[in-house]
Design an enzyme around this catalytic site. Structure first.
Site: not given
Ligand SMILES: *Cc1c(COP(=O)(O)O)cnc(C)c1O
Length: 443
Positions: A248, A291-293, A330, A361-362, A390
Site C-alpha cells: 500500500g 509492496p506492489g505499486r 484505471r 467502443c466506450e 496495475y
Molecule cells: C494489493 C495487495 C498488496 C500490494 O498493494 P500495493 O498497493 O500495490 O502495494 C499487498 N498485499 C495484499 C494483501 C494486497 O491485497
C-alpha cells in the site's frame, strides 16, 4: 514536467528511458508499448531491502506480483533478493516458470480453490496466507493428504483502513478479506489453527489499503497487531515469529501526490515493532511487507501513437491513441490521473488542452482529461507516465484489441519481456462447435 527514474529529454528533444530513445523503441517494437525502466525497479527493490537491513530485524520484502506479473519481473525480484506474493494459479505458474525460489513464494487470496492449493502444496511454496475458516480447514485437510506440514500466516482485519491522506480506525470492518480482530474471529482462527496438525502458524498478516502517503495507518496497524500478539501469547501460548504488514505504499502519479521515501515507511513500521515488542519483553518477530505499486509503478511508461483528433469548438478537443482502457483501465475504473508528454517533441512548449481518448467502443475510454500539450500532430508519440503497476496486469482484449508488448530498458539496451499479442493469439482459444460449421450447415 516530472520525469521518473532514468527518464530524460535527449539532445533531439525526444524522451529517453534507460538510455534508449523512445522514438527508436516505437520503430522497433511498435505502439502501444509498455516500457519498464529496469534500473528504477531495482532501485526501489534495494530501497526496501536496505531500509530493513538498517533496522536490524529479520525481514522479507515480498513483491506483490499482482501489480505486474510477468516472468522477467519475477527474475528481477529474485535477483534483488525479494520474495513473491501470488494470488492465483496463473501468478503461481508465472513464478514457477520463471524459476523463482519456491520457498520465497507466499500464496494469498480469499478463495483459493482446492486445485490451486494442491498446486502450491506440490510446488512446496514457503507460506500460505490463510484468509478464512473454510480455507483453514481445507488447507489442513489437503496438506494432511500429502503428509505435509504447511507454514501459514492468518490474515487479520485490524480495523485500520488507510487511504492516501486519511486513515480511519473502525471497530467492525466490512471487508471480504481476513479474520476480524475486534469481533474475536482472529483469535478463534488462531485457536483452531493451533489444533490442526498439518499447519504451523508463523504469525499474522495485515494489509490496510493502497496508495498511502502517511505512516500513521501503519503505526496503528502495528499497535493493534502488537496488542494481539500479547493476548495470543498470554491466552494461547503462541508466540508470533512473523508479522506481515502488507503493501500500500504510495507513489507519485501526478502533481499533488506526496509519497514518503520508502525508508520512511519501513522505518516507521520497524521502529514501532521494536518499541512495542521490546516493551512487552517479547522476542522481535521477523517483519514481512508486500509492496506492489511502489515496486514497479513509476518505472512504467506507455508509449502510444496519436491516430485521430476531433475538435468540438467551445467544448473540447480529443486526441485518440492506439490503445486506451484495454491497456490501462484505471482511469475508467477509478478516475485515476496520469501525466503525459509528446515523446517525440518533448522540449516544445504546451499550447493546447486536450483529452486523450482510447480506441475502444466506450465513451468512458479516456486516459487523461484536460492534458496540456504542444499542438499534437497525427503520428506524434504520446508517453503516459507511471503505468508500471496495475496496467499490463489489468489489460484486457475488449474489442479484441491485442495486448501490447513490454520492453525492459537499461543502459541503452532494450529487450522484449512480453511479446505483442498476435491476431492468432486473439482466436487461439476459440472453438466453432461442429454443428455451427459451414460444412455442417450446408447439409
Ligand atoms: C494489493 C495487495 C498488496 C500490494 O498493494 P500495493 O498497493 O500495490 O502495494 C499487498 N498485499 C495484499 C494483501 C494486497 O491485497
Amino acid at each position: 514536467m516530472y520525469l521518473h527514474g532514468t527518464s530524460k529529454i535527449n539532445a533531439k528533444g525526444h524522451l529517453e528511458i534507460g538510455g534508449v530513445d523512445t522514438t527508436d523503441l516505437a520503430k522497433e517494437f511498435g505502439t502501444p508499448l509498455y516500457i519498464v525502466d529496469e534500473a528504477l525497479v531495482r532501485q526501489r527493490a534495494s530501497e526496501y531491502v536496505e531500509a530493513f537491513k538498517a533496522s536490524g530485524l529479520k525481514f522479507q520484502v515480498a513483491y506483490a506480483s499482482k501489480a505486474f506479473s510477468v516472468m522477467a519481473m519475477c527474475a528481477i525480484a529474485e535477483q534483488e533478493g525479494l520474495s513473491l506474493d501470488v494470488v492465483s494459479d496463473g501468478e503461481l505458474y508465472t513464478a514457477l516458470q520463471a524459476g523463482f525460489p519456491v520457498e520465497r513464494i507466499h500464496f494469498h487470496g480469499n478463495n483459493k480453490t482446492p486445485d490451486e492449493i494442491n498446486m502450491a502444496l506440490e510446488a512446496g511454496i514457503g507460506c500460505f496466507v490463510v484468509d478464512n475458516f473454510v480455507e483453514l480447514h481445507l488447507l489442513n485437510a489437503l496438506a494432511a493428504e500429502k503428509g505435509l506440514t504447511v507454514k501459514i500466516l492468518l490474515r487479520i482485519t485490524p480495523g485500520v483502513e488507510a487511504h492516501t491522506h486519511d486513515y480511519i480506525s473502525t471497530g467492525q470492518q466490512d471487508s471480504k478479506f481476513g479474520f476480524d480482530l475486534a469481533n474475536g474471529a482472529a483469535k478463534k482462527a488462531i485457536q483452531e489453527a493451533i489444533a490442526l496438525a498439518n499447519l504451523e502458524v508463523l504469525g499474522v498478516h495485515s494489509h490496510i489499503g493502497s496508495q498511502i502517503f502517511e505512516v500513521d495507518g501503519f503505526r496503528m496497524a502495528v499497535d493493534k497487531v502488537s496488542q494481539f500478539a500479547v493476548e495470543i501469547r498470554k491466552d494461547l501460548g503462541l508466540t508470533f515469529q512473523v508479522i506481515n504488514l502488507g503493501g500500500g505504499f504510495g507513489i507519485r502519479y501526478v502533481e499533488g501526490d506526496t509519497p514518503l521515501p520508502i525508508a520512511q515507511y519501513v522505518g516507521a513500521i520497524t521502529d514501532a515493532i521494536i518499541s512495542n515488542f521490546t516493551a512487552a519483553e517479547f522476542p522481535l518477530p521477523e517483519i514481512w511487507v508486500e509492496p506492489g505499486r511502489s515496486m514497479v509503478g513509476d518505472a512504467g511508461t506507455t508509449l502510444y501513437t496519436i491516430g485521430t483528433a476531433k475538435e468540438i469548438p467551445g467544448v473540447r478537443k480529443y486526441i485518440a491513441v492506439d490503445g486506451g482502457m484495454t491497456d490501462n483501465p484505471r482511469p475508467a475504473l477509478y478516475q485515476s490521473e496520469y501525466e503525459a508528454i509528446l515523446a517525440n517533441r518533448a522540449n516544445e512548449a504546451n499550447e493546447e488542452t486536450v483529452t486523450v481518448a482510447g480506441k475502444a467502443c466506450e465513451s468512458g475510454d479516456k486516459l487523461i482529461i484536460d492534458l496540456e500539450l504542444p499542438k499534437a500532430n497525427i503520428g506524434d508519440l504520446l508517453a503516459v507516465f507511471c503505468t508500471g503497476a496495475y496496467n499490463y496486469a489489468m489489460a484486457s482484449n475488449y474489442n479484441r484489441i491485442r495486448r501490447p508488448a513490454v520492453v525492459f530498458v537499461k543502459d541503452g539496451q532494450a529487450d522484449l519481456a512480453v511479446q505483442r499479442e498476435s491476431l492468432d493469439n486473439i482466436v487461439a482459444n476459440d472453438v466453432i462447435p461442429a454443428r455451427l460449421r459451414k460444412a455442417e450447415l450446408a447439409k
